[in-house]
Design an enzyme around this catalytic site. Structure first.
Site, mmCIF file in Angstrom:
data_model
loop_
_atom_site.group_PDB
_atom_site.id
_atom_site.type_symbol
_atom_site.label_atom_id
_atom_site.label_comp_id
_atom_site.label_asym_id
_atom_site.label_seq_id
_atom_site.Cartn_x
_atom_site.Cartn_y
_atom_site.Cartn_z
ATOM 1 N N HIS A 189 -8.144 1.154 1.936
ATOM 2 C CA HIS A 189 -7.854 0.967 3.360
ATOM 3 C C HIS A 189 -8.622 1.975 4.211
ATOM 4 C CE1 HIS A 189 -4.646 -0.801 6.269
ATOM 5 N NE2 HIS A 189 -5.789 -0.607 6.883
ATOM 6 N N GLU A 221 0.832 -1.193 0.000
ATOM 7 C CA GLU A 221 0.000 0.000 0.000
ATOM 8 C C GLU A 221 0.875 1.254 0.000
ATOM 9 O OE1 GLU A 221 -2.719 -0.233 3.283
ATOM 10 O OE2 GLU A 221 -3.750 -1.992 2.496
#
Length: 530
Positions: A280, A262
């Site tokens: 997220h 990420e």
């Protein structure tokens, strides 16, 4: 140098975080994601507050000469080197319950979204397409939801989705079947769960054991109509294996909030219309951010006040009962007195706790005593974090003994150690009255009752007349006032122990003179003022 402890806020946090810290700290800010800005900024701070973008690794911890606490306003600690922090004596705290409701609600949202194709239908309609038949979904009622990981978030998801009429099964090797049954959840093996579930939602921490748990092998055991949701940690569901399963029709849909790497803006999974993906967002609500900020701010206040933070991730001891908390400073001071009396590091250390207090978990009293034992032994700062490491590095075996019976006192704590020559040294203490007055009640075989003070003398000698007068004369000539004194002896003419409290620190020259004058077999001065 600032007269106040310095707290560095390295990422954007809720304004309530600063409010919760209060006026007792100097607040500084930096961009923690910028290493060139972080490293110099962290050098002289007492605490740092971060979210997920700031990497507080070994390099940053080494640069932080005064750092006492690292606070992560969230649950995960992937960006904090907990091991390096522990070795440096730095407490690591997070907000383990701040976002559990928020994360659970997002998982439930992804389950509903994958069942009813809500995001896809929304996009199509906004693009001028009315495609009712294309986005026909499935009902949740009477479907089986497999919850992989029945922790706090997993339980919340199970409770919420059962309201949709779903049958809940779960896999969690650390949960007892009886506990699961109380929640209306049936525990299965992972293989059984994969085979029977219509929906699977993952709620596990990311560990070497869970990484890739839902991988190619697992995805060959599921129903072709299964929908898989991962709002826990990236990598638990193998993304390449999931892409293959979606392509081959072995999985009907997926809802993903987390990814192996990420930020993730380009993934083969994004090519599938039956994948619902979010960046997220598990902890991304105003309520969760505020809860996290307030929680870690309170922990920082406790840590910088020298108190034990119950939910610190690298501190043993667990939640501290209110009846146990007053005993922490007593146990620590008994540890310091033990070290002064022993004059060396023990081979084995026993912390004994007896009385009513043992109805609670008193493990933290052992930790506090060990902290005190090493307080005046090592050059480094001793904290609740690194005290067990100092014991381990020096080969000290530490044991905790508890018992509900305490014949002479409501509660008593004893620090007992065996030295290298086999000699045993011990000191016992208790708390008296509503103000929790700290008292020494025994030193070895000698019973005493002396209030703890900043400056104390412990003298062993052969019992005979005149010793008390000699002590008064020498201390008087040195300008040291005796605040209190008690003498205990094994028998007339036998070994005597004198415990004195004085108003100031006793110089070594005065202690040596006392020892020579009274023929002391042991003369120790203890300074607890620091």
């Amino acid at each position: 140098m600032s007269p106040k402890p310095v707290v560095l806020i390295a990422e954007e946090l809720s304004p309530a975080t600063v409010d919760a810290l209060g006026p007792d700290f100097e607040i500084r800010h930096c961009n923690g994601a910028d290493r060139g800005e972080l490293i110099p900024a962290i050098a002289e701070v007492d605490a740092i507050l971060v979210r997920s973008a700031t990497k507080v690794d070994a390099e940053a911890i080494a640069a932080a000469r005064k750092l006492k606490v690292i606070a992560r306003a969230g649950v995960g600690l992937d960006n904090v080197d907990v091991s390096a922090a522990t070795k440096a004596g730095v407490m690591v705290v997070n907000a383990p319950t701040s976002n559990i409701v928020t994360a659970a609600e997002l998982a439930c949202g992804l389950i509903v979204a994958t069942a009813r194709n809500i995001p896809q239908a929304n996009t199509a309609l906004k693009n001028g397409e009315w495609k009712r038949s294309k986005y026909t979904g499935v009902e949740l009622s009477e479907k089986t939801l497999g919850v992989v990981g029945l922790g706090r978030i997993g339980v919340l998801v199970a409770q919420r989705m059962s309201a949709f009429g779903m049958k809940i099964v779960a896999y969690d090797p650390y949960v007892q079947p009886a506990r699961a049954a109380q929640m209306g959840v049936k525990l299965l093996t992972l293989d059984e769960l994969l085979e029977v579930s219509d929906f699977i939602t993952v709620h596990l921490p990311k560990t070497p054991e869970t990484l890739g748990l839902i991988g190619d092998e697992a995805l060959h055991k599921v129903k072709p109509e299964v929908r898989i949701v991962n709002a826990a940690r990236g990598g638990i569901v193998d993304e390449a294996a999931l892409a293959s399963a979606l392509k081959e029709g072995r999985v009907a849909a997926a809802g993903l909030d987390v990814f192996a790497k990420e930020p993730c803006t380009d993934s083969p999974l994004f090519e599938f219309d039956n994948v619902v993906a979010t960046p997220h967002l598990g902890a991304s609500t105003g309520e969760a951010q505020e809860k996290a900020g307030i929680s870690v701010a309170r922990s920082v206040r406790l840590a910088l006040a020298g108190e034990l933070v119950p939910d610190a991730v690298n501190v043993q001891g667990g939640v501290i009962a209110e009846d146990v908390r007053p005993g922490l400073p007593l146990a620590e001071r008994l540890g310091r007195i033990f070290t002064a009396l022993a004059g060396e590091v023990a081979v084995r250390l026993d912390v004994e706790v007896y009385g009513e207090i043992t109805q609670h978990d008193v493990k933290v009293l052992e930790l506090s005593a060990v902290k005190g034992v090493f307080e005046d032994v090592v050059d480094e700062t001793v904290s609740y974090v690194n005290a067990p490491l100092f014991a381990q590095e020096r080969g000290v075996e530490v044991r905790l003994t508890t018992g509900s019976e305490s014949p002479d006192h409501r509660n008593v704590v004893t620090v007992r150690g065996t030295l290298t020559d086999g000699e045993e040294i011990s000191v016992s203490g208790t708390l008296a009255g509503p103000k929790h007055l700290q008292k020494i009640v025994a030193v070895g075989e000698h019973d005493v009752e002396v209030a703890l003070a900043d400056h104390m003398l412990f003298l062993r000698y052969a019992d005979r007349p005149g010793v008390v007068g000699t002590l008064g004369r020498i201390l008087g000539e040195a300008g040291l006032n005796i605040a209190g004194m008690q003498v205990s002896r094994s028998a007339q003419g036998g070994e005597a122990l004198a415990v004195l409290t004085v108003d100031d620190d006793v110089p070594q020259s005065v202690l040596t003179e006392i020892a020579e004058e009274i023929g002391a077999t042991s003369a120790r001065a203890v300074n607890l003022a620091d």
